[in-house]
Design a protein around this motif. Structure first.
Motif, PDB file in Angstrom:
ATOM      1  N   VAL A   8      89.397   2.858  81.597  1.00  0.00           N
ATOM      2  CA  VAL A   8      87.996   2.737  80.962  1.00  0.00           C
ATOM      3  C   VAL A   8      87.993   3.664  79.780  1.00  0.00           C
ATOM      4  CG1 VAL A   8      85.571   2.583  81.115  1.00  0.00           C
ATOM      5  CG2 VAL A   8      86.939   2.067  83.163  1.00  0.00           C
ATOM      6  N   VAL A   9      88.027   3.146  78.317  1.00  0.00           N
ATOM      7  CA  VAL A   9      87.892   3.952  77.416  1.00  0.00           C
ATOM      8  C   VAL A   9      86.386   3.845  76.744  1.00  0.00           C
ATOM      9  CG1 VAL A   9      88.860   4.262  74.843  1.00  0.00           C
ATOM     10  CG2 VAL A   9      90.513   3.416  76.832  1.00  0.00           C
ATOM     11  N   ALA A  41      90.667  -1.070  92.814  1.00  0.00           N
ATOM     12  CA  ALA A  41      91.308  -0.569  91.477  1.00  0.00           C
ATOM     13  C   ALA A  41      91.430   0.959  91.394  1.00  0.00           C
ATOM     14  CB  ALA A  41      90.196  -0.977  90.586  1.00  0.00           C
ATOM     15  N   ASP A  42      92.354   1.570  90.849  1.00  0.00           N
ATOM     16  CA  ASP A  42      92.411   2.901  90.684  1.00  0.00           C
ATOM     17  C   ASP A  42      91.904   3.127  89.380  1.00  0.00           C
ATOM     18  OD1 ASP A  42      92.933   5.592  90.404  1.00  0.00           O
ATOM     19  OD2 ASP A  42      95.447   5.252  90.476  1.00  0.00           O
ATOM     20  N   VAL A  43      90.805   3.654  89.267  1.00  0.00           N
ATOM     21  CA  VAL A  43      89.874   3.813  87.937  1.00  0.00           C
ATOM     22  C   VAL A  43      90.362   5.058  86.971  1.00  0.00           C
ATOM     23  CG1 VAL A  43      87.829   3.731  86.877  1.00  0.00           C
ATOM     24  CG2 VAL A  43      88.210   2.178  88.570  1.00  0.00           C
ATOM     25  N   ARG A  44      90.567   5.084  85.902  1.00  0.00           N
ATOM     26  CA  ARG A  44      90.774   6.357  85.004  1.00  0.00           C
ATOM     27  C   ARG A  44      89.758   6.136  83.928  1.00  0.00           C
ATOM     28  NH1 ARG A  44      94.706  10.014  82.971  1.00  0.00           N
ATOM     29  NH2 ARG A  44      93.570  11.127  81.337  1.00  0.00           N
ATOM     30  N   VAL A  45      88.987   7.141  83.692  1.00  0.00           N
ATOM     31  CA  VAL A  45      88.066   7.027  82.448  1.00  0.00           C
ATOM     32  C   VAL A  45      88.515   7.941  81.440  1.00  0.00           C
ATOM     33  CG1 VAL A  45      85.652   7.220  81.410  1.00  0.00           C
ATOM     34  CG2 VAL A  45      85.975   6.451  84.043  1.00  0.00           C
ATOM     35  N   VAL A  46      88.667   7.331  80.271  1.00  0.00           N
ATOM     36  CA  VAL A  46      89.052   8.337  79.063  1.00  0.00           C
ATOM     37  C   VAL A  46      88.021   8.290  78.189  1.00  0.00           C
ATOM     38  CG1 VAL A  46      90.596   8.381  76.952  1.00  0.00           C
ATOM     39  CG2 VAL A  46      91.498   7.381  79.363  1.00  0.00           C
ATOM     40  N   GLU A  47      87.426   9.505  78.097  1.00  0.00           N
ATOM     41  CA  GLU A  47      86.300  10.190  77.266  1.00  0.00           C
ATOM     42  C   GLU A  47      86.728  10.578  75.856  1.00  0.00           C
ATOM     43  OE1 GLU A  47      83.108   9.795  77.315  1.00  0.00           O
ATOM     44  OE2 GLU A  47      82.133   9.761  79.347  1.00  0.00           O
ATOM     45  N   LEU A  48      86.661   9.642  74.997  1.00  0.00           N
ATOM     46  CA  LEU A  48      87.367  10.182  73.660  1.00  0.00           C
ATOM     47  C   LEU A  48      86.625  11.308  73.081  1.00  0.00           C
ATOM     48  CD1 LEU A  48      88.058   6.582  71.932  1.00  0.00           C
ATOM     49  CD2 LEU A  48      89.250   8.108  73.389  1.00  0.00           C
ATOM     50  N   ARG A  49      85.254  11.357  73.305  1.00  0.00           N
ATOM     51  CA  ARG A  49      84.366  12.663  72.857  1.00  0.00           C
ATOM     52  C   ARG A  49      85.259  13.803  73.042  1.00  0.00           C
ATOM     53  NH1 ARG A  49      80.785  16.455  74.367  1.00  0.00           N
ATOM     54  NH2 ARG A  49      78.975  16.646  73.045  1.00  0.00           N
ATOM     55  N   GLY A  50      85.937  14.091  74.194  1.00  0.00           N
ATOM     56  CA  GLY A  50      86.704  15.329  74.583  1.00  0.00           C
ATOM     57  C   GLY A  50      88.007  15.337  73.919  1.00  0.00           C
TER      58      GLY A  50
END
Length: 206
Positions: A8-9, A41-50
């Protein structure tokens, strides 16, 4: 069976962020649809802010920092992608576009993707079809038919707005889950980031 990899981006800039909130709702709904088919689901969140500084530095140096490299690899290895951006000046944010610019342009080929966006008014919803969908089509992702836009009124504009958003979220999540389930697991893709040795060799040739 191994869990499917869902990345998740989120390009939200504030905390709390309506962009992240929409991303979380889409993630939860997709998980429910996968669970209904006895998959997880193996969920990975990518927070672009950081990652903003790392993304900018990558354009200048050509070398991704460790955190950015991990995010790129996660997207490249995903079985499905949820990409959510705020809408600024009738298009996706610069940070959102910059992140996908540093990813190899073949990394998303054939990957199921759900696109979504947030904005102050429903008039900005056209950006999903005029900006986001063409971007992911160019990257050769399999973009689900339903794109989800959430305006400010969708979060607190009464039951009609809330129910309408929930229905769109569920429909889009179901489409993403269906594509993820039907897509054959491909062999490991080539590295989305060029190894440092190859980059240095290219510089010496220049």
């Amino acid at each position: 069976m191994e869990p499917l990899k869902l990345v998740v981006v989120s390009a939200g800039l504030s905390r709390p962020s309506s962009t992240r909130l929409l991303a979380d709702r889409l993630t939860e709904a997709t998980g429910k649809h996968l669970d209904g088919e006895s998959r997880t689901a193996d969920v990975r969140v990518v927070e672009l802010r950081g990652l903003a500084t790392d993304i900018a530095n990558n354009f200048v140096t050509g070398f991704p920092a460790a955190a950015l490299r991990e995010a790129i690899e996660a997207v490249s290895e995903a079985d499905g992608i949820i990409a959510v951006t705020p809408i600024f000046t009738a298009s996706y944010s610069g940070l959102f576009k910059s992140f996908f610019d540093v990813i190899d342009n073949t990394a998303l080929a054939g990957k199921p993707a759900l696109i979504a966006a947030t904005g102050g008014t429903a008039r900005h919803s056209l950006a999903l079809e005029h900006a986001l969908r063409p971007l992911f089509v160019y990257l050769r992702a399999l973009v689900v038919p339903t794109a989800v836009f959430a305006a400010s009124e969708d979060w607190g504009g009464g039951d009609a707005h809330t129910d309408g958003l929930a229905a769109r979220v569920d429909r889009a999540a179901g489409e993403l889950a269906e594509l993820m389930l039907s897509r054959p697991r491909a062999p490991e893709p080539p590295a989305a980031v060029t190894p440092s040795e190859q980059q240095l060799a290219a510089l010496r040739l220049d």
